[in-house]
Motif scaffolding. Structure first.
Motif, short mmCIF file in Angstrom:
data_model
loop_
_atom_site.label_atom_id
_atom_site.label_comp_id
_atom_site.label_asym_id
_atom_site.label_seq_id
_atom_site.Cartn_x
_atom_site.Cartn_y
_atom_site.Cartn_z
N ALA A 11 85.35 100.93 53.81
CA ALA A 11 86.30 101.75 53.43
C ALA A 11 87.57 101.37 54.02
CB ALA A 11 85.78 103.23 53.89
N ARG A 12 87.77 100.68 54.90
CA ARG A 12 88.78 100.25 55.67
C ARG A 12 89.22 98.84 55.54
NH1 ARG A 12 89.18 101.21 61.78
NH2 ARG A 12 91.31 100.74 61.43
N LEU A 13 88.34 98.16 54.51
CA LEU A 13 88.92 96.51 54.09
C LEU A 13 90.49 96.50 53.58
CD1 LEU A 13 87.91 93.97 54.34
CD2 LEU A 13 87.08 94.34 51.70
N GLY A 14 90.59 97.40 52.66
CA GLY A 14 91.99 97.34 52.17
C GLY A 14 93.15 97.42 53.27
N GLU A 15 93.06 98.54 54.13
CA GLU A 15 94.11 98.97 55.17
C GLU A 15 94.00 97.60 56.17
OE1 GLU A 15 93.41 101.13 59.28
OE2 GLU A 15 92.41 101.96 57.59
N ILE A 16 92.88 97.11 56.54
CA ILE A 16 92.94 95.96 57.56
C ILE A 16 93.31 94.61 56.75
CG2 ILE A 16 91.28 94.66 58.87
CD1 ILE A 16 89.58 97.09 59.10
N LEU A 17 93.23 94.43 55.77
CA LEU A 17 93.63 93.18 55.04
C LEU A 17 95.12 93.21 54.75
CD1 LEU A 17 91.17 92.29 52.37
CD2 LEU A 17 91.62 90.92 54.34
N ALA A 18 95.72 94.61 54.47
CA ALA A 18 97.22 94.70 54.64
C ALA A 18 97.96 94.48 55.79
CB ALA A 18 97.49 96.07 53.99
N ALA A 19 97.08 94.91 57.01
CA ALA A 19 97.82 94.93 58.15
C ALA A 19 97.78 93.32 58.57
CB ALA A 19 96.98 95.81 59.28
N LEU A 20 96.56 92.61 58.26
CA LEU A 20 96.54 91.23 58.70
C LEU A 20 97.67 90.37 57.84
CD1 LEU A 20 92.61 90.62 58.68
CD2 LEU A 20 94.42 90.57 60.66
N LEU A 21 97.80 90.52 56.52
CA LEU A 21 98.87 89.97 55.84
C LEU A 21 100.21 90.18 56.31
CD1 LEU A 21 97.11 90.10 52.44
CD2 LEU A 21 97.46 88.20 53.73
#
Length: 194
Positions: A11-21
Motif C-alpha cells: 500500500a506504500r510502494l508508490g509513496e516510497i518510490l516517489a520519495a526515493l526518486l
C-alpha cells in the motif's frame, strides 16, 4: 549496494518510490528502518544487530558456486582462533547439528559485509546460506557468525552462536523455518538462548 533487498508494504510502494526518486528518502534509510522481517517501518521489532549501511570501500570477487552453505572468513586478525568448519568431533554438542559448509579462507574477502554478499553468490546454484566469520566471531563468546539472508530479504544479517548455524542451515534447507526466525529482536532474549 547491488543485490541488497528491503521489503515495503504494498500500500506504500508508490509513496516510497516517489520519495526515493525525489531524493527525500535514500535506500540506506529503508535498510536502517527495517524490522526483523526486512519490512521498512514494519512492526516486527528492531533487529538486535542492524544491517550496516556503509557502502563497500572496494569490490570483492564472486563467491564460489555451491549448493550447500558457505563459511567465509572476513577477519584475519586472529590466526590462532580460526578453526573453519571442521570442529573437533569431541567438542560437538549433540544437541546442535554442526555446520557443513564450503570454507572460503581468502584475504580477498577481508572486510566483506552482509550487504555485499547477495550479489557475490553465483545464481547457478541454490546456496543455502552464507555465514561470515567476522571480527565478532573472534572476539565474542560463542564465536558468533553473521549469517546473510539470500532469498527473503537479501543482505539482512542474523547473528548466531556458531553452534546454532548448522541447525539454521538444516531448517532453512528443508523449509522448516524462515530466515527471520533467526534474527534476534532488540531488547529480547533470542529463543536459542532461552
Amino acid at each position: 549496494m547491488p543485490g541488497r533487498g528491503v521489503r515495503v508494504p504494498p500500500a506504500r510502494l508508490g509513496e516510497i518510490l516517489a520519495a526515493l526518486l525525489s531524493g527525500a528518502l535514500a535506500f540506506e534509510d529503508l535498510v536502517r528502518n527495517m524490522d526483523v522481517y526486512g519490512m521498512y517501518q514494519g512492526g516486527g521489532g528492531r533487529p538486535a544487530f542492524p544491517t550496516p549501511t556503509v557502502p563497500p570501500l572496494r569490490s570483492f570477487p564472486a563467491l564460489p558456486a555451491t549448493d550447500v552453505a558457505l563459511l567465509v572468513r572476513t577477519s584475519f586478525d586472529d590466526e590462532g582462533g580460526w578453526v573453519g568448519a571442521d570442529p573437533d568431533p569431541d567438542e560437538i554438542d549433540p544437541e546442535h547439528y554442526p555446520l557443513t559448509a564450503l570454507v572460503v579462507d581468502d584475504r580477498a574477502f577481508e572486510g566483506l559485509g552482509p550487504g555485499q554478499v547477495p550479489v557475490l553468490v553465483p545464481p547457478t546454484e541454490h546456496t543455502t546460506l552464507v555465514a561470515l566469520a567476522d571480527a565478532r566471531t573472534f572476539a565474542e563468546p560463542g564465536r558468533p557468525l553473521t549469517v546473510v539472508d539470500l532469498y527473503d530479504t537479501p543482505g539482512q544479517p542474523a547473528v548466531l552462536p556458531c553452534r546454532q548455524v548448522g541447525s539454521m542451515a538444516c531448517n532453512l534447507e528443508i523449509g522448516n523455518m524462515d530466515f527471520h526466525e533467526f534474527v534476534a529482536v532488540e531488547g529480547t532474549v533470542p529463543w536459542w538462548e532461552g
